[in-house]
Design an enzyme around this catalytic site. Sequence first.
Site, mmCIF file in Angstrom:
data_model
loop_
_atom_site.group_PDB
_atom_site.id
_atom_site.type_symbol
_atom_site.label_atom_id
_atom_site.label_comp_id
_atom_site.label_asym_id
_atom_site.label_seq_id
_atom_site.Cartn_x
_atom_site.Cartn_y
_atom_site.Cartn_z
ATOM 1 N N LYS A 152 -1.086 -6.996 -9.251
ATOM 2 C CA LYS A 152 -2.062 -7.145 -8.158
ATOM 3 C C LYS A 152 -1.638 -6.124 -7.105
ATOM 4 O O LYS A 152 -0.806 -6.400 -6.241
ATOM 5 C CB LYS A 152 -2.015 -8.570 -7.604
ATOM 6 C CG LYS A 152 -3.268 -9.069 -6.912
ATOM 7 C CD LYS A 152 -3.775 -8.217 -5.770
ATOM 8 C CE LYS A 152 -3.011 -8.369 -4.483
ATOM 9 N NZ LYS A 152 -3.403 -7.355 -3.466
ATOM 10 N N CYS B 75 9.506 1.835 3.628
ATOM 11 C CA CYS B 75 10.429 0.743 3.956
ATOM 12 C C CYS B 75 11.832 1.276 4.150
ATOM 13 O O CYS B 75 12.691 0.581 4.678
ATOM 14 C CB CYS B 75 10.415 -0.304 2.860
ATOM 15 S SG CYS B 75 11.104 0.315 1.343
ATOM 16 N N PHE C 288 0.816 -1.217 0.000
ATOM 17 C CA PHE C 288 0.000 0.000 0.000
ATOM 18 C C PHE C 288 0.847 1.263 0.000
ATOM 19 O O PHE C 288 0.381 2.319 -0.413
ATOM 20 C CB PHE C 288 -0.927 0.009 1.240
ATOM 21 C CG PHE C 288 -0.237 0.467 2.501
ATOM 22 C CD1 PHE C 288 -0.117 1.819 2.810
ATOM 23 C CD2 PHE C 288 0.332 -0.446 3.388
ATOM 24 C CE1 PHE C 288 0.542 2.250 3.957
ATOM 25 C CE2 PHE C 288 0.986 -0.029 4.537
ATOM 26 C CZ PHE C 288 1.093 1.327 4.818
HETATM 27 P P1 NAD Z 1 1.498 -6.585 3.067
HETATM 28 O O1 NAD Z 1 2.517 -7.663 3.186
HETATM 29 O O2 NAD Z 1 0.363 -6.588 4.021
HETATM 30 O O3 NAD Z 1 0.829 -6.603 1.605
HETATM 31 C C1 NAD Z 1 1.603 -6.633 0.427
HETATM 32 C C2 NAD Z 1 0.820 -7.339 -0.666
HETATM 33 O O4 NAD Z 1 0.573 -8.685 -0.264
HETATM 34 C C3 NAD Z 1 -0.536 -6.712 -0.944
HETATM 35 O O5 NAD Z 1 -0.769 -6.686 -2.329
HETATM 36 C C4 NAD Z 1 -1.506 -7.623 -0.225
HETATM 37 O O6 NAD Z 1 -2.777 -7.693 -0.852
HETATM 38 C C5 NAD Z 1 -0.822 -8.972 -0.284
HETATM 39 N N1 NAD Z 1 -1.129 -9.816 0.887
HETATM 40 C C6 NAD Z 1 -1.411 -9.397 2.140
HETATM 41 N N2 NAD Z 1 -1.624 -10.455 2.944
HETATM 42 C C7 NAD Z 1 -1.477 -11.563 2.189
HETATM 43 C C8 NAD Z 1 -1.570 -12.971 2.461
HETATM 44 N N3 NAD Z 1 -1.852 -13.432 3.668
HETATM 45 N N4 NAD Z 1 -1.350 -13.831 1.448
HETATM 46 C C9 NAD Z 1 -1.049 -13.379 0.210
HETATM 47 N N5 NAD Z 1 -0.954 -12.060 -0.099
HETATM 48 C C10 NAD Z 1 -1.157 -11.161 0.872
HETATM 49 O O7 NAD Z 1 2.297 -5.201 3.114
HETATM 50 P P2 NAD Z 1 1.704 -3.732 3.174
HETATM 51 O O8 NAD Z 1 1.158 -3.499 4.548
HETATM 52 O O9 NAD Z 1 0.848 -3.448 2.013
HETATM 53 O O10 NAD Z 1 3.042 -2.863 2.971
HETATM 54 C C11 NAD Z 1 3.902 -2.513 4.021
HETATM 55 C C12 NAD Z 1 5.079 -3.458 4.119
HETATM 56 O O11 NAD Z 1 5.802 -3.469 2.886
HETATM 57 C C13 NAD Z 1 6.096 -3.043 5.160
HETATM 58 O O12 NAD Z 1 6.549 -4.192 5.835
HETATM 59 C C14 NAD Z 1 7.214 -2.410 4.356
HETATM 60 O O13 NAD Z 1 8.487 -2.438 4.968
HETATM 61 C C15 NAD Z 1 7.189 -3.275 3.151
HETATM 62 N N6 NAD Z 1 7.831 -2.619 1.998
HETATM 63 C C16 NAD Z 1 9.035 -3.101 1.601
HETATM 64 C C17 NAD Z 1 9.693 -2.494 0.535
HETATM 65 C C18 NAD Z 1 11.012 -3.027 0.067
HETATM 66 O O14 NAD Z 1 11.416 -2.694 -1.055
HETATM 67 N N7 NAD Z 1 11.711 -3.836 0.840
HETATM 68 C C19 NAD Z 1 9.111 -1.395 -0.110
HETATM 69 C C20 NAD Z 1 7.868 -0.937 0.328
HETATM 70 C C21 NAD Z 1 7.234 -1.565 1.393
#
Ligand code: NAD
Length: 498
Positions: free
Chosen positions: A173, A281, A149
Amino acid sequence: MRELTHFIGGRHVKGASGRFADGFQPMTGEVITRVPLASKVEVRAAVQNSLAAQPAWGATNPQRRARVLMKFVDLVARDNDKIAEVIAREHGKTIPDARGDIQRGIEVVEFCVGAPHLMKGEYTVGAGPGIDIYSLRQPLGVVAGITPFNFPAMIPMWKFGPAIACGNAFILKPSERDVSAPLLFAELMMEAGLPPGILNVINGDKEAVDALLDDPDIQAIGFVGSTAIAEYVYSRGTAAGKRVQAFGGAKNHMVIMPDADMDQTVDALIGAGYGSAGERCMAISVAVPVGEKTADELVKRLIPRVEALKIGPSTDTSADYGPLVTAQALERVRGYVDLGIKEGATLAVDGRGFKMQGYENGYYLGGCLFDNVTKDMRIYKEEIFGPVLAVVRAKNYEEALALCNDHEYGNGVAIFTRDGDAARDFAARVQVGMIGVNVPIPVPIAYYTFGGWKRSMFGDLNQHGPDSIRFYTKTKTVTSRWPSGTKEGAEFSIPTMR
Ligand code: NAD
């Protein structure tokens, strides 16, 4: 309230599963959209659509593919205000910050315009008697990206830019929290001349993600999100035989040496710790001053700056940061602040009582600052992802370095110092993927690669830069000899270069 769609085959497609997620506007707490959550059947329909479209796109000459991306860059510039506003409304970040989100994505698309050059192979004439060898890069086919997000513009572009430039069809997605910017990008790609089916957007939750991970026609998955889901996506995707890069969470440290320029350090920490409400992140969430004198000075200067942070609705262009993304995120971050007090850290600034006048139902949290945090505390070990900065006091440089190296995450890190030797030693020995020297958020520019170490990344190849071209292509090597070449008769042992 607007009902949103998927985007398949060059047009908006209504959700058919009967399942929807509420799309909230974090600055007011209102529900402003209904986001369709795709079923397996809908995901499969998107894959089949991409499968049919990809061969012609893969066979299109790379310069023509690059021209579509060039046009897309212009169209995003034309619609920048509209896209930034939609991001601010759905994500909660301020409009200037949303513009930065778009810009960092566009810079990668601009890099991808160079894909014709980057995809070039190698050629050796006369590698053996009458033998020439060349290598070439070909697209993988249909690939997918699953994005978080917190950067609804930048990260989708980091994924679909290189994938499409290399001749793949891409299924995105996006996070179900803020899908409008990705849908706008799909529309703009059509306007730029991309054939239908080369960029499909499918909205959904775990069901859609699992369908993508298991689909035998998807060759590669690029994921960005939290570590638990990154690890899951990596395991399930690779078990299904796919190429997977999965980027996870972070806990980024900033080491402050006794000789650091304190004005510069405090400015950097305030921006990197609290910008975007800490939902980055690459946010700095741990400050590690070296020596008690440095720590006392740092905390003394930080307190009034954190207290003076200007929090506002996302549409207030003068705000330092806006609301958190959801009510659950707000509750989770507040829970960590409560926990830090229980764990014995000193809450030097408490933002929990902050209320935004006129926006009482929005998800706002004032800046919080913890001092005397220790490495056994959960508020140190876990990613909080909110406007909460922890100060961990280190006795000396080696102790500060060990903190960075022992942490389970290794996304970004910074050192603030005037000492070139210390900075050099730090860059060489720290076990982290992206390092800043007097730079608090060292996100590499588009033509370098982005990626963390340890449990911040699962897979081998990074995002953007040359790695992205490698990730979205496979190499083929052709060894040729023409009939006019030397005739050596049948050979039964392995050919070698004698
Ligand atoms: P999230 O893991 O909740 O969601 C990421 C994606 O995974 C979304 O599209 C979501 O729909 C999907 N998802 C969520 N739960 C799932 C499940 N149980 N099974 C399969 N798919 C699922 O992450 P978020 O809250 O959207 O984003 C924040 C996180 O992303 C933080 O931990 C941040 O550090 C990380 N992030 C990392 C980077 C990087 O490059 N390392 C960059 C941006 C954000």
